[in-house]
Design a protein around this motif. Structure first.
Motif, PDB file in Angstrom:
ATOM      1  N   UNK A   1      66.988  55.301  -0.564  1.00  9.87           N
ATOM      2  CA  UNK A   1      66.068  56.111   0.796  1.00  9.87           C
ATOM      3  C   UNK A   1      64.825  54.708   0.859  1.00  9.87           C
ATOM      4  N   UNK A   2      63.752  54.828  -0.242  1.00 12.87           N
ATOM      5  CA  UNK A   2      62.910  53.848  -0.290  1.00 12.87           C
ATOM      6  C   UNK A   2      63.294  52.530   0.408  1.00 12.87           C
ATOM      7  N   UNK A   3      64.393  51.616   0.185  1.00 12.78           N
ATOM      8  CA  UNK A   3      64.219  50.724   1.344  1.00 12.78           C
ATOM      9  C   UNK A   3      64.569  50.929   2.467  1.00 12.78           C
ATOM     10  N   UNK A   4      65.106  51.822   2.912  1.00 11.01           N
ATOM     11  CA  UNK A   4      65.967  52.109   4.095  1.00 11.01           C
ATOM     12  C   UNK A   4      64.369  52.631   4.691  1.00 11.01           C
ATOM     13  N   UNK A   5      62.961  53.483   4.053  1.00  8.87           N
ATOM     14  CA  UNK A   5      61.706  53.330   5.054  1.00  8.87           C
ATOM     15  C   UNK A   5      61.273  52.555   5.428  1.00  8.87           C
ATOM     16  N   UNK A   6      61.590  51.798   4.602  1.00  9.44           N
ATOM     17  CA  UNK A   6      60.315  50.571   4.764  1.00  9.44           C
ATOM     18  C   UNK A   6      61.223  49.376   6.071  1.00  9.44           C
ATOM     19  N   UNK A   7      62.434  49.410   5.733  1.00 15.97           N
ATOM     20  CA  UNK A   7      62.369  47.834   6.707  1.00 15.97           C
ATOM     21  C   UNK A   7      62.931  48.786   8.323  1.00 15.97           C
ATOM     22  N   UNK A   8      62.877  50.576   7.981  1.00 16.46           N
ATOM     23  CA  UNK A   8      62.814  50.837   9.572  1.00 16.46           C
ATOM     24  C   UNK A   8      61.918  51.234   9.776  1.00 16.46           C
ATOM     25  N   UNK A   9      60.598  51.496   9.065  1.00 13.40           N
ATOM     26  CA  UNK A   9      59.032  51.469   9.453  1.00 13.40           C
ATOM     27  C   UNK A   9      58.585  50.013   9.807  1.00 13.40           C
ATOM     28  N   UNK A  10      59.009  48.617   9.393  1.00 12.17           N
ATOM     29  CA  UNK A  10      59.235  47.573  10.146  1.00 12.17           C
ATOM     30  C   UNK A  10      59.836  47.917  11.950  1.00 12.17           C
TER      31      UNK A  10
END
Length: 327
Positions: A155-164
Motif C-alpha cells: 500500500x505504501x509503495x502504491x501511494x508513493x507512485x500514484x502521488x508522483x
C-alpha cells in the motif's frame, strides 16, 4: 562459585532444605529459613540463573534479532517492543549476527522477534517445529508457532507512485533496497504494478540501493547524468531519500522542482529538510509494540494471538509540480 551444597554444609541441613528456603517454600520453618538465608548472604551466594531457567522452563526474556542497528529507523521500533514487554513483565535483549542465533535453541529466550535477513526461512521453521515462539516482521511464514506482524509495504509503495503520477510525472525512478530484503521486494513489486497501470507514456527505471544514505547519493548522481527533464523518484526508504537531498545540494538540480523525491518510513529528519519531503508514514513504535504483544500471547498460550498488519499513509511534500523540461 558458592553452591547450595556449600550453604547446606555450613547450615547443617540437606540440599533440598536449602533449595526450599531459597525459593520461599513454606515446607521450611521460618527459623530455619532465616538461618539458611543468613548463611547464603555470608557466603555471597548468587543463584544460578541457568539452573533456575531449566527448572521453570521460562526466562521472561524476549530476543529481538536485527540485521543491523544502523540508521534512524530502529530506535522507535525497539522502544515500542521494550515498553510493551516491560508492562507484561518481560525484558528485551537485542541480538545481531549469526552467532547470536544459538540463543534460541539454547533456551535462553522465551521467544523472539525476527527482523534479520541472516535467518533463513528453513532455520526459523526448524525452531518453530521445536516449539520456539516467533514473531516475524520481515517475511511470510505459516506455522502455529509463528505470527506475522508485517508493514503494509504494498500500500505504501502504491501511494508513493500514484502521488508522483498524479502530480504529472511521466519519467519515474525507484531506488531499491538491498537484495533479498522482504520490504524492498514488496515495495518494488507494488511500484512496478502501479507504473503498469499508469499507461504507456510513463517511463520507469530502477536504481540499485542499499537502504543507506550512500546509495541515495549514488542514485542522485546517476539521475543527474541522465537528466533531460523533470523526474519523480521513489526511494524505498527515507535514508536513501536523505542521501539524495544531500547529493543534490549545491548542484543546479533542485529537489521539488527538477527532481521530486518520495521516501518511506517518515523518520524524524524528514520533517526538517527543505523542501519538506513526501514520505510514507506509519508508527514504528506501534509496530514494535504489536509485535511484542503478539509474541507474549504466543509464549503464554493465548489463543487470541494472530497475524497483524501495520497500516501506512502518505505525507505530502512541497512543490510537487514538475518543472519545465528546459533549465
Amino acid at each position: 562459585m558458592v553452591s547450595i551444597k556449600d550453604i547446606a554444609r555450613r547450615a547443617g541441613v540437606s540440599i533440598s532444605t536449602v533449595s526450599y528456603a531459597l525459593n520461599g517454600n513454606p515446607k521450611v520453618t521460618e527459623e530455619t529459613s532465616k538461618r539458611i538465608l543468613a548463611v547464603a548472604k555470608e557466603l555471597n551466594y548468587v543463584p544460578n540463573a541457568a539452573a533456575r531457567t531449566l527448572k521453570k522452563r521460562e526466562t521472561r526474556i524476549i530476543g529481538a534479532f536485527l540485521t543491523t542497528f544502523e540508521g534512524a529507523f530502529y530506535g522507535k521500533l525497539l522502544q515500542g517492543m521494550k515498553e510493551e514487554m516491560n508492562k507484561r513483565g518481560y525484558d528485551l535483549v537485542i541480538c545481531s549476527g549469526t552467532q547470536s542465533h544459538r540463543m534460541l535453541p539454547e533456551g535462553i529466550l522465551d521467544g523472539a522477534i525476527i527482523l534479520d535477513r541472516l535467518f533463513s526461512d528453513e532455520e526459523l521453521l526448524l525452531h518453530a517445529n521445536r516449539g520456539h515462539k516467533l514473531v516475524v516482521l520481515d517475511r511470510e511464514l505459516k506455522h502455529d508457532n509463528i505470527v506475522q506482524v508485517l508493514l503494509d509495504n504494498k500500500a505504501g509503495a502504491t501511494f508513493a507512485m500514484e502521488y508522483l503520477i498524479r502530480n504529472g510525472h511521466q519519467k519515474l525512478y525507484a531506488v531499491t533496497g538491498p537484495e533479498g530484503s522482504f520490504d524492498s521486494e514488496q515495495r518494488l513489486g507494488a511500484a512496478r504494478q502501479t507504473v503498469e497501470r499508469g499507461g504507456p507514456l510513463i517511463t520507469y527505471k530502477e536504481i540499485p540501493g542499499n537502504f543507506d544514505k550512500a546509495s541515495g547519493e549514488a542514485a542522485a548522481l546517476r539521475i543527474i547524468s541522465e537528466y533531460d527533464g523533470p523526474v519523480g523518484v521513489f526511494c524505498l526508504n527515507d535514508e536513501m531519500a536523505i542521501g539524495m537531498y544531500q547529493a543534490l545540494r549545491g548542484t543546479p538540480y533542485r529537489v521539488g522542482e527538477h527532481i521530486h523525491v518520495v521516501g518511506f518510513d517518515h523518520i524524524d529528519i524528514t520533517d526538517y529538510v527543505q523542501p519538506r519531503m513526501a514520505t510514507i508514514d506509519y508508527s514504528e513504535r506501534r509496530w514494535g509494540a504489536v509485535a511484542a504483544e503478539q509474541l507474549i500471547k504466543l509464549v503464554e498460550g493465548d489463543s487470541s494471538a494472530q497475524h497483524e498488519r501495520i497500516y501506512v499513509g502518505l505525507v505530502e511534500g512541497e512543490s510537487v509540480g514538475p518543472a519545465s523540461a528546459g533549465m
